[in-house]
Write an enzyme that holds these catalytic residues in place. Structure first.
Site, mmCIF file in Angstrom:
data_model
loop_
_atom_site.group_PDB
_atom_site.id
_atom_site.type_symbol
_atom_site.label_atom_id
_atom_site.label_comp_id
_atom_site.label_asym_id
_atom_site.label_seq_id
_atom_site.Cartn_x
_atom_site.Cartn_y
_atom_site.Cartn_z
ATOM 1 N N ARG A 1 0.997 -1.092 -0.112
ATOM 2 C CA ARG A 1 0.073 -0.101 0.095
ATOM 3 C C ARG A 1 0.873 1.279 0.531
ATOM 4 O O ARG A 1 2.134 1.132 0.022
ATOM 5 C CB ARG A 1 -0.421 0.144 1.432
ATOM 6 C CG ARG A 1 -0.231 -0.527 1.893
ATOM 7 C CD ARG A 1 -1.046 0.013 3.655
ATOM 8 N NE ARG A 1 -0.794 1.553 3.689
ATOM 9 C CZ ARG A 1 0.232 2.477 4.086
ATOM 10 N NH1 ARG A 1 1.343 1.859 4.218
ATOM 11 N NH2 ARG A 1 0.391 3.924 3.683
ATOM 12 N N GLY A 2 0.340 2.913 -0.117
ATOM 13 C CA GLY A 2 0.558 3.623 -0.726
ATOM 14 C C GLY A 2 1.278 4.306 -1.908
ATOM 15 O O GLY A 2 1.449 3.114 -2.726
ATOM 16 N N ALA A 3 0.532 4.677 -2.438
ATOM 17 C CA ALA A 3 0.810 5.063 -3.342
ATOM 18 C C ALA A 3 1.994 5.447 -4.308
ATOM 19 O O ALA A 3 1.659 4.615 -4.962
ATOM 20 C CB ALA A 3 0.300 6.692 -3.531
ATOM 21 N N ARG A 52 -6.754 -0.883 -7.834
ATOM 22 C CA ARG A 52 -6.954 0.062 -6.820
ATOM 23 C C ARG A 52 -7.996 1.681 -7.656
ATOM 24 O O ARG A 52 -5.746 1.646 -8.350
ATOM 25 C CB ARG A 52 -5.901 0.791 -6.313
ATOM 26 C CG ARG A 52 -5.975 -0.548 -4.640
ATOM 27 C CD ARG A 52 -5.475 -0.413 -3.664
ATOM 28 N NE ARG A 52 -5.951 0.724 -2.822
ATOM 29 C CZ ARG A 52 -6.117 1.146 -1.593
ATOM 30 N NH1 ARG A 52 -4.570 0.774 -1.237
ATOM 31 N NH2 ARG A 52 -6.454 2.527 -0.744
ATOM 32 N N ASN A 81 -7.017 12.074 -0.700
ATOM 33 C CA ASN A 81 -5.764 11.496 -0.078
ATOM 34 C C ASN A 81 -6.059 10.527 1.268
ATOM 35 O O ASN A 81 -8.037 10.393 0.778
ATOM 36 C CB ASN A 81 -4.684 12.510 0.742
ATOM 37 C CG ASN A 81 -3.303 11.491 1.838
ATOM 38 O OD1 ASN A 81 -3.283 10.569 1.436
ATOM 39 N ND2 ASN A 81 -3.560 12.262 2.522
ATOM 40 N N LYS A 82 -6.001 10.077 2.250
ATOM 41 C CA LYS A 82 -7.220 9.083 2.938
ATOM 42 C C LYS A 82 -8.053 9.325 3.244
ATOM 43 O O LYS A 82 -7.922 10.607 4.138
ATOM 44 C CB LYS A 82 -5.986 8.242 4.119
ATOM 45 C CG LYS A 82 -6.356 7.548 4.750
ATOM 46 C CD LYS A 82 -7.291 6.018 4.094
ATOM 47 C CE LYS A 82 -6.180 5.010 3.337
ATOM 48 N NZ LYS A 82 -6.683 4.084 3.341
ATOM 49 N N GLN A 99 -4.029 2.401 9.686
ATOM 50 C CA GLN A 99 -2.816 2.417 8.919
ATOM 51 C C GLN A 99 -1.855 3.772 9.737
ATOM 52 O O GLN A 99 -0.613 3.678 10.192
ATOM 53 C CB GLN A 99 -3.307 3.060 7.868
ATOM 54 C CG GLN A 99 -3.886 2.298 6.736
ATOM 55 C CD GLN A 99 -3.825 2.343 5.551
ATOM 56 O OE1 GLN A 99 -2.989 3.328 5.076
ATOM 57 N NE2 GLN A 99 -4.560 1.554 5.260
ATOM 58 N N ASP A 112 -2.572 11.040 -2.681
ATOM 59 C CA ASP A 112 -2.239 9.358 -3.671
ATOM 60 C C ASP A 112 -2.696 10.344 -5.416
ATOM 61 O O ASP A 112 -2.423 9.159 -5.951
ATOM 62 C CB ASP A 112 -4.032 8.676 -3.570
ATOM 63 C CG ASP A 112 -3.012 7.681 -2.215
ATOM 64 O OD1 ASP A 112 -3.256 6.555 -2.537
ATOM 65 O OD2 ASP A 112 -2.975 8.181 -1.079
#
Length: 347
Positions: A45-47, A86, A246-247, A195, A236
């Site tokens: 995970r993480g762009a 995603r 973003n999240k 997270q 992201d």
């Protein structure tokens, strides 16, 4: 720090981030389908890291394609499967487009093994570039943090999410470890998968940086008490007008920061800037499964009710104090400056 992802010959080794911080479990695979599943399930995970993983996923698929009847038809399937993982993190598509530029023009070629070798080299280049860019972002971001700052961050943007130093968290780590600044970090837990609690607090503790974990809905109160002096988050996807996806929860933090007069910084590589998105309205928002909210760690915590679970929100550009990129700090208005940076020019 832990190494989130590593290419080993014809195999990808990655850390299963869903099992942190309880246990450190690495998965080794030669099957691109495992990479697809890992990205979907947030094991990877993480762009920025998703982009690197997708590039290596293409390599794994290419090795398998050598055994198929139609090398390029198989690669098209691999590419499509990875693109479907995603929808919001644009680094995924940026990396796959780079890999596509290797194999698509080669459809008339018969030397498939040469194409595979070039794909592996391109994936390694993307990986190396990502690490170097994260160091530049960390260094520029650290310049915005003063000795004694109390910094709030949201979600996870360190080495686990980005490789190298990370982005927003990388700026914090660089400021402490390379510049000797005394910072205290407040980490939002970041619903629904925690997270911030599971990963950001874990990374900061491992790096020896003082961290205080808070629930997402505590940020406003702490700001009102003068506890928070800066906010720095990742992204992201960034639209060309400076709107930031973003999240989920980032927008709330940005609104609170603006009300309390606190600088709100966004740190991300230019690969996260989407030239096709003129504004945040053009950014697709991933809606994840209800079970991520209804349960945690396999334990049901809520009754079976209707759930909304968007993974991201969009923060309007007018709430962003500055964007931190590998080319430096960009202040508003963002539009023309981002256009020039995407063209490889100085803003």
């Amino acid at each position: 720090m832990l190494q989130a992802l590593e290419w080993k010959g014809r195999m990808l080794r990655f850390l299963d981030q869903t099992r942190l911080p309880r246990e450190e479990v690495y998965i080794e695979t030669e099957d691109y389908r495992d990479v697809v599943e890992a990205i979907k399930a947030l094991r990877i995970r993480g762009a920025p890291l998703i982009g690197v993983a997708a590039a290596y996923g293409v390599c794994l698929g290419a090795f398998e394609a050598l055994k198929s009847d139609d090398f390029f038809a198989f690669l098209r399937e691999v590419d499509a499967d990875l693109r479907a993982t995603r929808p919001t993190a644009v680094n995924l598509f940026w990396a796959l487009d780079r890999m596509q530029r290797i194999w698509l023009p080669g459809e008339s070629e018969e030397d498939w093994e040469d194409i595979v070798e070039r794909l592996v080299e391109e994936a390694k280049t993307i990986d190396r570039e990502n690490a170097l860019l994260s160091e530049r972002i960390a260094r520029f971001g650290a310049g915005l943090l003063a000795d004694g700052d109390r910094v709030l961050t949201h979600c996870n943007t360190g080495p686990l999410a980005c490789g190298g130093w990370g982005t927003a968290l990388g700026a914090i780590l660089w400021a402490v470890q390379r510049e000797g600044k005394r910072l205290v970090v407040y980490a939002d837990e970041t619903r629904p998968l925690l997270q911030g609690a599971r990963l950001t607090a874990f990374e900061l503790q491992k790096a020896g940086v003082p961290v205080t974990l808070i629930c997402d809905n505590m940020a406003g109160f702490l700001m009102s008490q003068g506890v928070i002096t800066k906010v720095v988050v990742g992204a992201d996807r960034i639209a060309m007008n400076g709107d930031v996806a973003n999240k989920i929860g980032t927008y709330t933090v940005a609104v609170l920061a603006r009300y309390h007069g606190i600088p709100f910084y966004v740190a991300a590589p230019l690969s996260s800037v989407d030239p096709k998105a003129r504004s945040g309205a053009d950014i697709p928002i991933e809606e994840r499964e209800a079970e991520e909210v209804l349960s945690f760690g396999g334990v049901r915590v809520a009754p079976q009710v209707a759930v909304r679970n968007p993974a991201f929100d969009v923060t309007p550009a007018e709430l962003v104090t500055a964007l931190v990129t590998e080319e430096g700090v960009v202040y508003p208005p963002f539009g023309e400056k981002l256009e020039r940076l995407k063209e490889g020019k100085r803003p």
